[in-house]
Design a protein around this motif. Structure first.
Motif, short mmCIF file in Angstrom:
data_model
loop_
_atom_site.label_atom_id
_atom_site.label_comp_id
_atom_site.label_asym_id
_atom_site.label_seq_id
_atom_site.Cartn_x
_atom_site.Cartn_y
_atom_site.Cartn_z
N GLY A 48 0.80 -1.20 0.00
CA GLY A 48 0.00 0.00 0.00
C GLY A 48 0.83 1.25 0.00
N LYS A 49 0.41 2.25 -0.73
CA LYS A 49 1.16 3.48 -0.86
C LYS A 49 0.69 4.50 0.18
N SER A 50 1.68 5.10 0.87
CA SER A 50 1.35 6.10 1.87
C SER A 50 1.77 7.50 1.45
N LEU A 51 2.64 7.61 0.45
CA LEU A 51 3.10 8.92 0.00
C LEU A 51 2.00 9.60 -0.81
N LEU A 52 1.66 10.82 -0.42
CA LEU A 52 0.59 11.55 -1.09
C LEU A 52 1.12 12.57 -2.10
N GLU A 53 2.23 13.22 -1.76
CA GLU A 53 2.73 14.27 -2.64
C GLU A 53 4.19 14.57 -2.35
N ILE A 54 4.96 14.78 -3.42
CA ILE A 54 6.31 15.32 -3.32
C ILE A 54 6.31 16.68 -3.99
N SER A 55 6.76 17.69 -3.29
CA SER A 55 6.81 19.03 -3.85
C SER A 55 8.14 19.67 -3.48
N GLU A 56 8.35 20.86 -3.95
CA GLU A 56 9.57 21.57 -3.59
C GLU A 56 9.67 21.76 -2.08
N GLU A 57 8.52 21.88 -1.43
CA GLU A 57 8.52 22.10 0.02
C GLU A 57 8.98 20.86 0.77
N GLY A 58 8.55 19.67 0.33
CA GLY A 58 8.91 18.45 1.03
C GLY A 58 8.00 17.30 0.64
N ALA A 59 7.70 16.41 1.57
CA ALA A 59 6.86 15.25 1.31
C ALA A 59 5.63 15.28 2.20
N ARG A 60 4.51 14.93 1.61
CA ARG A 60 3.24 14.84 2.34
C ARG A 60 2.82 13.37 2.29
N PHE A 61 2.52 12.79 3.46
CA PHE A 61 2.25 11.36 3.50
C PHE A 61 1.27 11.03 4.62
N LYS A 62 0.77 9.81 4.56
CA LYS A 62 -0.20 9.34 5.55
C LYS A 62 0.51 8.48 6.58
N SER A 63 0.27 8.76 7.85
CA SER A 63 0.87 7.99 8.94
C SER A 63 0.31 6.58 8.95
N TYR A 64 1.20 5.58 9.04
CA TYR A 64 0.75 4.20 9.17
C TYR A 64 0.21 3.94 10.58
N TRP A 65 0.46 4.85 11.52
CA TRP A 65 0.07 4.64 12.91
C TRP A 65 -1.41 4.94 13.12
N ASP A 66 -1.83 6.13 12.64
CA ASP A 66 -3.22 6.53 12.89
C ASP A 66 -3.92 7.12 11.67
N GLY A 67 -3.26 7.08 10.50
CA GLY A 67 -3.86 7.59 9.28
C GLY A 67 -3.83 9.09 9.12
N SER A 68 -3.23 9.81 10.07
CA SER A 68 -3.17 11.26 9.97
C SER A 68 -2.25 11.69 8.83
N ILE A 69 -2.47 12.88 8.33
CA ILE A 69 -1.66 13.42 7.24
C ILE A 69 -0.49 14.20 7.84
N LEU A 70 0.72 13.85 7.42
CA LEU A 70 1.92 14.47 7.96
C LEU A 70 2.75 15.07 6.84
N ASN A 71 3.56 16.03 7.20
CA ASN A 71 4.47 16.66 6.25
C ASN A 71 5.89 16.57 6.79
N LEU A 72 6.82 16.28 5.92
CA LEU A 72 8.22 16.27 6.30
C LEU A 72 9.00 17.13 5.30
N THR A 73 9.63 18.15 5.81
CA THR A 73 10.45 19.07 5.02
C THR A 73 11.90 18.93 5.45
N PRO A 74 12.83 19.51 4.70
CA PRO A 74 14.22 19.49 5.16
C PRO A 74 14.40 20.08 6.54
N GLU A 75 13.69 21.19 6.79
CA GLU A 75 13.81 21.84 8.10
C GLU A 75 13.26 20.95 9.21
N GLU A 76 12.12 20.31 8.95
CA GLU A 76 11.51 19.45 9.97
C GLU A 76 12.36 18.20 10.20
#
Length: 394
Positions: free
Chosen positions: A126-154
């Motif tokens: 199953g795919k959890s990655l929702l979007e890759i952009s210049e800002e970073g990655a947007r994905f779905k948590s396998y833990w609780d289904g919440s939407i998370l963002n990970l950037t270089p700064e984060e």
């Protein structure tokens, strides 16, 4: 210009037989290790089935934690409040964390983990990655289904809270099947993310951590050359070789060889996610200083014990071990390897007892730490070829 006052890497000896193999001393605030060395994966803040004390007993020098998993559970803020991961899990030696990028993109693209490492496996997930952009990655948590963002700064912020000694820039791992155009686009984006990672690292730099840059570029030599030059020009402490390493073992070795010819010659070099014994011998000769892989403890959970020589491992679930009184390997000197018979461990596996995985896991760690000690000695003595013949059946 970034400096790393509490860190150092010195090359102590180089192979006299014409390879790039070398002995190094890697200094961190939590201790000094010799290289080449193996970094054991404590994915979620723990080595599977083993305590830090058992890891030390088996000879481990350094472990790794995964940013992606730790940010999801228990969360970087809690780890920071607990005093950092060293205090939280009671490991007192050097520690590395990755950037989180590999897990996001491998989970997002299904079987990409196998493709990156040159393995053939078409089983998707199953795919959890929702979007890759210049800002970073947007994905779905396998833990609780919440939407998370990970950037270089984060990513840098999380790794700072976790508190590992050696940390990574944020990057994207591309798969073997993607087009060259996407690989090139992704590489340049990873470089921009790397610049942002450096800037964020510098803002909070207090001498307790050192930053690695990552070489990308997939299977394309010209792209690898560009990425090697980019990492060499940036103020990283170390260099990691990442991304897709081809579709075969031969291609993997070729790509690794390209990179070590171009990267900064005085920095420690880490090969991400690689740790098979044959690969270690080949890549040590290419100039790799450290390796990480989950395989020693992962295969233990399936009943596989590593060995020196022969086929390299034994499947203790097999009936041939049902009445085998021999220990796993008495020469290793730890109870897991010397005080329990293969027959007993076979019984534990058949009975579903968790002790089996614990005993085999510690044994496997001890085998890998002995391998690295012997490799270091062989580089000094000029006997790497003969040592490989002792470990690997042709």
């Amino acid at each position: 210009m970034l400096t790393y006052p509490n860190f150092a890497f010195d090359v102590l000896h180089r192979d006299q037989n014409g390879t790039r193999a070398r002995i190094g001393r890697l200094v961190t605030p939590h201790g000094t290790i010799e290289t080449p060395n193996y970094i054991f994966c404590g994915t979620k803040g723990a080595i599977k089935n083993l305590s830090p004390m058992q890891m030390r007993e088996a000879g481990a020098d350094i472990i790794l934690g995964n940013t992606y998993h730790l940010m999801i559970q228990p969360g970087a803020d809690l780890i920071e409040r607990m005093g950092g991961l060293h205090e939280f899990n009671r490991w007192d030696g050097p520690m590395m964390t990755d950037s989180g990028g590999f897990q996001i993109f491998s989970m997002g693209h299904g079987g990409v983990a196998d493709e990156i490492k040159g393995r053939s496996n078409n089983k998707g997930r199953g795919k959890s990655l929702l979007e890759i952009s210049e800002e970073g990655a947007r994905f779905k948590s396998y833990w609780d289904g919440s939407i998370l963002n990970l950037t270089p700064e984060e990513s840098i912020s999380i790794q700072r809270k976790v508190g590992a000694d050696l940390i990574y820039q944020f990057d994207e791992c591309t798969a073997y099947h993607v087009e060259r155009s996407y690989t090139e686009e992704s590489m340049h984006r990873s470089h921009r993310w790397g610049d942002r990672s450096i800037a964020e690292f510098e803002r909070g730099h207090d001498g307790r951590q050192a930053l690695y840059g990552i070489v990308q570029g997939g299977v394309y030599k010209d792209l690898r050359d560009i990425s090697c030059e980019w990492t060499a020009e940036k103020p990283f402490f170390g260099t990691a070789i990442g991304g897709c390493l081809g579709g075969s073992t031969e291609e993997f070795y070729e790509i690794t060889g390209w990179c070590v010819e171009k990267i900064h010659p005085d920095r420690p070099v880490h090969l991400l996610g690689i740790g098979a014994i044959r690969d270690i011998f080949t890549c040590v000769r290419l100039g790799i200083d450290t390796f990480d892989c989950v395989s020693p403890t992962r295969i233990a959970r399936h009943g596989w014990a590593l060995t020196k020589g022969g086929s390299g491992r034994m499947n203790l679930r097999n009936a041939q071990y049902r009445e085998d009184k021999e220990p796993l390997d008495a020469s290793l000197g730890i109870p897991a390897s010397s005080q329990f018979s293969r027959a007993y461990i076979h019984h534990l596996l058949k009975a579903g007892e968790l002790l089996a995985s614990q005993l085999i896991a510690q044994h496997n760690v001890a085998v890998m730490t002995r391998l690295m000690r012997e490799i270091r000695a062989a580089i000094k003595n000029g006997t790497l070829d003969s040592l490989e013949r002792e470990w690997i059946e042709d």
